[in-house]
Scaffold this motif. Structure first.
Motif, mmCIF file in Angstrom:
data_model
loop_
_atom_site.group_PDB
_atom_site.id
_atom_site.type_symbol
_atom_site.label_atom_id
_atom_site.label_comp_id
_atom_site.label_asym_id
_atom_site.label_seq_id
_atom_site.Cartn_x
_atom_site.Cartn_y
_atom_site.Cartn_z
ATOM 1 N N LEU A 82 10.201 49.051 17.956
ATOM 2 C CA LEU A 82 11.311 49.736 17.908
ATOM 3 C C LEU A 82 12.364 49.438 18.842
ATOM 4 N N VAL A 83 11.685 49.487 20.111
ATOM 5 C CA VAL A 83 12.530 49.403 21.303
ATOM 6 C C VAL A 83 13.134 47.740 21.259
ATOM 7 N N ALA A 84 12.157 46.863 21.143
ATOM 8 C CA ALA A 84 12.629 45.567 20.909
ATOM 9 C C ALA A 84 13.813 45.304 19.885
ATOM 10 N N LEU A 85 13.524 45.869 18.828
ATOM 11 C CA LEU A 85 14.482 45.717 17.690
ATOM 12 C C LEU A 85 15.896 46.338 18.242
ATOM 13 N N ILE A 86 15.870 47.439 18.811
ATOM 14 C CA ILE A 86 17.117 48.079 19.416
ATOM 15 C C ILE A 86 17.744 47.234 20.620
ATOM 16 N N PHE A 87 17.100 46.584 21.437
ATOM 17 C CA PHE A 87 17.757 45.542 22.396
ATOM 18 C C PHE A 87 18.170 44.290 21.774
ATOM 19 N N ILE A 88 17.380 43.938 20.781
ATOM 20 C CA ILE A 88 18.043 42.755 19.986
ATOM 21 C C ILE A 88 19.296 42.865 19.215
ATOM 22 N N GLY A 89 19.315 44.169 18.458
ATOM 23 C CA GLY A 89 20.350 44.452 17.665
ATOM 24 C C GLY A 89 21.821 44.663 18.734
ATOM 25 N N HIS A 90 21.468 45.175 19.881
ATOM 26 C CA HIS A 90 22.536 45.437 20.784
ATOM 27 C C HIS A 90 22.973 44.072 21.322
ATOM 28 N N THR A 91 22.064 43.190 21.632
ATOM 29 C CA THR A 91 22.553 42.033 22.188
ATOM 30 C C THR A 91 23.277 41.272 21.022
ATOM 31 N N ILE A 92 23.077 41.275 19.941
ATOM 32 C CA ILE A 92 23.522 40.536 18.585
ATOM 33 C C ILE A 92 25.063 41.228 18.638
ATOM 34 N N TRP A 93 25.064 42.377 18.629
ATOM 35 C CA TRP A 93 26.291 43.246 18.438
ATOM 36 C C TRP A 93 27.157 42.671 19.717
ATOM 37 N N THR A 94 26.751 42.630 21.030
ATOM 38 C CA THR A 94 27.523 42.391 21.928
ATOM 39 C C THR A 94 27.918 40.797 21.947
ATOM 40 N N ALA A 98 31.854 39.668 21.449
ATOM 41 C CA ALA A 98 32.311 38.546 22.507
ATOM 42 C C ALA A 98 32.864 37.512 21.847
ATOM 43 N N SER A 99 32.393 37.027 20.819
ATOM 44 C CA SER A 99 32.780 35.881 19.996
ATOM 45 C C SER A 99 34.081 36.156 19.523
ATOM 46 N N GLN A 100 34.362 37.484 19.020
ATOM 47 C CA GLN A 100 35.598 37.701 18.297
ATOM 48 C C GLN A 100 36.663 37.711 19.230
ATOM 49 N N GLN A 101 36.578 38.410 20.507
ATOM 50 C CA GLN A 101 37.358 38.555 21.475
ATOM 51 C C GLN A 101 37.439 37.606 22.550
ATOM 52 N N GLY A 102 36.554 36.441 22.589
ATOM 53 C CA GLY A 102 36.625 35.724 23.616
ATOM 54 C C GLY A 102 35.534 35.911 24.831
ATOM 55 N N LEU A 103 34.976 35.014 25.345
ATOM 56 C CA LEU A 103 33.962 35.012 26.321
ATOM 57 C C LEU A 103 34.202 35.932 27.695
ATOM 58 N N ASP A 104 35.501 36.099 27.842
ATOM 59 C CA ASP A 104 35.792 36.922 29.128
ATOM 60 C C ASP A 104 35.475 38.254 28.761
ATOM 61 N N ILE A 106 32.713 39.577 27.808
ATOM 62 C CA ILE A 106 31.238 39.899 27.824
ATOM 63 C C ILE A 106 30.913 40.563 29.171
ATOM 64 N N ASN A 107 30.089 41.713 29.094
ATOM 65 C CA ASN A 107 29.670 42.422 30.481
ATOM 66 C C ASN A 107 28.577 41.700 30.916
ATOM 67 N N TRP A 108 28.598 40.759 31.947
ATOM 68 C CA TRP A 108 27.424 40.023 32.250
ATOM 69 C C TRP A 108 26.403 40.816 33.059
ATOM 70 N N TRP A 109 26.615 41.914 33.599
ATOM 71 C CA TRP A 109 25.930 42.819 34.168
ATOM 72 C C TRP A 109 24.669 43.323 32.975
ATOM 73 N N SER A 110 25.360 43.598 31.758
ATOM 74 C CA SER A 110 24.456 43.966 30.832
ATOM 75 C C SER A 110 23.550 42.674 30.445
#
Length: 148
Positions: A82-94, A98-104, A106-110
């Motif tokens: 469950l934790v892994a799915l949450i992390f993967i889902g958050h990464t895909i969402w991020t 980022a692809s919609q708004q441009g790569l600038d 992206i929160n690189w720390w995240s």
């Protein structure tokens, strides 16, 4: 292997009678195998207790504890998944945002800290599994209490 289970009727907390499987005496061999079912779940979670549960005869102390070890491993595995799915889902969402708004945007720390946090959480879940398996093995061997 351990002796077979006996059926006894006992009162539950509400006072109604229920049938449980109980064994008053457990052989030392049965205690060792029951503790081993928990210990094998440390290096080989899920599959070790599953194989033990399939190998031990029905109605024995060691098979009862092999199924309990399998249940405990599945709970920890489910929480980890469950934790892994949450992390993967958050990464895909991020990445989608980022692809919609441009790569600038992206929160690189995240992006950098998320895998580190995942490995820390995976280590914590592994430690929880190890400690709970050691405790359960200790209790299965030194304090045999068998209610089904």
């Amino acid at each position: 292997m351990g002796p077979p289970l006996k059926r006894v009727s006992i009162a539950n907390r509400k006072g109604s009678m229920m049938t449980n499987l109980v064994n008053a005496e457990v052989s030392s061999h049965g205690k060792v195998l029951a503790a081993g079912a928990y210990l094998v779940s440390i290096p080989v979670p899920v599959f070790g207790p599953l194989v033990a549960a399939m190998v031990f005869p029905r109605g024995t102390y060691e098979r009862h504890h092999a199924w309990r070890a399998l249940r405990d491993d599945l709970i920890v595995f489910g929480i980890t998944a469950l934790v892994a799915l949450i992390f993967i889902g958050h990464t895909i969402w991020t990445l989608w945002n980022a692809s919609q708004q441009g790569l600038d945007s992206i929160n690189w720390w995240s992006v950098i800290l998320k895998p580190v946090l995942w490995w820390i959480l995976a280590a914590i879940f592994g430690l929880i599994n190890t400690i709970s398996s050691l405790r359960a093995a200790y209790l299965a061997y030194f304090r045999p209490k068998w209610t089904g």
